[in-house]
Enzyme design. Structure first.
Site, mmCIF file in Angstrom:
data_model
loop_
_atom_site.group_PDB
_atom_site.id
_atom_site.type_symbol
_atom_site.label_atom_id
_atom_site.label_comp_id
_atom_site.label_asym_id
_atom_site.label_seq_id
_atom_site.Cartn_x
_atom_site.Cartn_y
_atom_site.Cartn_z
ATOM 1 N N LYS A 198 -99.525 25.347 90.677
ATOM 2 C CA LYS A 198 -99.541 24.362 91.759
ATOM 3 C C LYS A 198 -100.344 24.951 92.913
ATOM 4 O O LYS A 198 -100.003 26.020 93.424
ATOM 5 C CB LYS A 198 -98.117 24.049 92.197
ATOM 6 N N LYS A 252 -101.337 21.107 88.959
ATOM 7 C CA LYS A 252 -101.309 20.166 90.081
ATOM 8 C C LYS A 252 -102.139 20.690 91.228
ATOM 9 O O LYS A 252 -102.005 21.866 91.551
ATOM 10 C CB LYS A 252 -99.846 20.018 90.510
HETATM 11 C C1 PBG Z 1 -93.012 19.532 96.949
HETATM 12 C C2 PBG Z 1 -93.934 18.642 96.210
HETATM 13 C C3 PBG Z 1 -95.173 18.216 96.693
HETATM 14 C C4 PBG Z 1 -95.654 17.311 95.766
HETATM 15 C C5 PBG Z 1 -94.711 17.214 94.720
HETATM 16 N N1 PBG Z 1 -93.644 18.073 95.003
HETATM 17 C C6 PBG Z 1 -95.883 18.463 97.972
HETATM 18 C C7 PBG Z 1 -96.077 19.821 98.485
HETATM 19 O O1 PBG Z 1 -96.006 20.807 97.772
HETATM 20 O O2 PBG Z 1 -96.300 19.903 99.692
HETATM 21 C C8 PBG Z 1 -96.942 16.580 95.936
HETATM 22 C C9 PBG Z 1 -97.123 15.376 95.121
HETATM 23 C C10 PBG Z 1 -98.199 14.477 95.570
HETATM 24 O O3 PBG Z 1 -98.966 14.767 96.514
HETATM 25 O O4 PBG Z 1 -98.315 13.420 94.964
HETATM 26 N N2 PBG Z 1 -92.471 20.623 96.402
#
Ligand code: PBG
Length: 328
Positions: A198, A252
């Site tokens: 991520k 992601k």
């Molecule tokens: C948080 C999380 C995030 C997303 C999914 N879980 C945002 C972040 O890490 O700030 C983002 C998903 C999206 O932007 O569609 N743990």
């Protein structure tokens, strides 16, 4: 390979049936996970930065789950909007057995068993500072103390009936700790879908609006989420999460990281999912609404790209639209 004219690649593109015959990549609604935002309020709420997406009240979820089932979408991923008064520095609302996400899980469970329910494991929906973990006086996000809370959050969601838990916090060692706790508590069947790679991305902006984290975040998440410049490091992250007990992994964001999806899919024999995040959805929708892109063609092409790169499935806010298009 013989040269032209013996080889004429256009021969295979002449008609729709020929193109269907030689097509290398396919997808169906079975490849979709539908991310759904939740509100504790009684009515659906629009999310201005995500046109076409709303926060759903718990009372709407039974019908939503049956819609997913009818469309052939196998799983729903839940994301709660937490108002300011329920946010604390330690994110303790994550441990409340009656919190919004737990009520939502139970509601879907009571409506159908044919659709999987997935919940994130991370503290950012619940912290007053918007970070995914606990923060010390100097503003550092603490790894090991955060894991203890994440384990509690994971068990809380497993008890509520979650089928899939998705650690999205990027702390080191959390998958192993969660897996051990699940085994110890009799939740051997809970699937861990780890957000293994991520990235610290600019494309999460609309999501943070959707869950009420926008404007709250002090600093940024670069001390725990990955540097967008790194791909080899993603392989290390995936290897560690699999050793610790993950059943599948997520890369992601999506489109800007297709090379990472492909590398992970080639290297590891577990299902790889891509998360086509909020900013990606918002870009397509903004272009469609400005008359610049054609929605059906654009979202189909994006979905095809994820599958071509090797993703087993995709988390996308376009999931219901894609599923309807597919069955049309
Ligand atoms: C948080 C999380 C995030 C997303 C999914 N879980 C945002 C972040 O890490 O700030 C983002 C998903 C999206 O932007 O569609 N743990």
């Amino acid at each position: 390979m013989p040269a032209f004219p013996a080889t004429r690649p256009r021969r295979n593109r002449r008609t729709p049936w020929l193109r269907a015959l030689v097509r290398e990549t396919s997808w169906s609604p079975a490849n979709l996970i539908w991310p759904v935002f939740l509100t504790a309020g009684p009515e659906a709420e629009a999310i201005p930065s995500l046109p076409g997406v709303v926060r759903h009240p718990v009372s709407a979820l039974a019908e939503l789950a049956r819609e997913a089932e009818a469309l052939g979408i196998p799983a729903i991923a839940l994301f709660p909007h937490t108002p300011a008064e329920r946010r604390t520095p330690d994110g303790r609302e994550a441990l409340n057995p009656d919190n919004l996400v737990c009520r939502a899980i139970a509601e879907i469970r009571s409506a159908t068993d044919a659709v999987g329910v997935m919940a994130d494991v991370a503290l950012d929906p619940y912290t007053s500072h918007g970070h995914d973990g606990l923060v010390d006086a100097q503003g550092r996000v603490l790894n090991d103390p955060t894991i203890e809370v994440l384990v509690g959050q994971a068990l809380n969601q497993a008890r509520a009936g979650a089928d899939i838990l998705a650690p999205s916090d990027m702390m080191d060692g959390r998958v192993g700790a969660i897996r051990r706790a699940l085994e110890a508590e009799g939740f051997a069947d809970v699937h861990l879908m780890a957000y293994a790679a991520k990235y610290a991305s600019a494309f999460y902006g609309p999501f943070r609006d959707a869950v009420g984290a926008a404007g709250r975040l002090t600093g940024d998440k670069r001390g725990y989420q990955m540097d967008p410049a790194n791909a080899r490091e993603a392989l290390l992250e995936v290897a560690l999460d699999l050793e610790e007990g993950a059943d599948s992994v997520i890369v992601k964001p999506g489109l800007a990281y297709l090379d990472v999806v492909q590398k992970v899919a080639e290297r590891f024999d577990v299902p790889v999912f891509a998360y086509c995040v909020s900013g990606e959805y918002a870009m397509v929708e903004a272009a469609v609404r400005a008359g610049i892109l054609e929605r059906d063609a654009a979202v189909t092409e994006v979905m095809t790209a994820f599958r071509r790169a090797g993703a087993r499935g995709v988390l996308t806010y376009h999931a219901p639209h894609l599923a309807r298009l597919w069955s049309a």
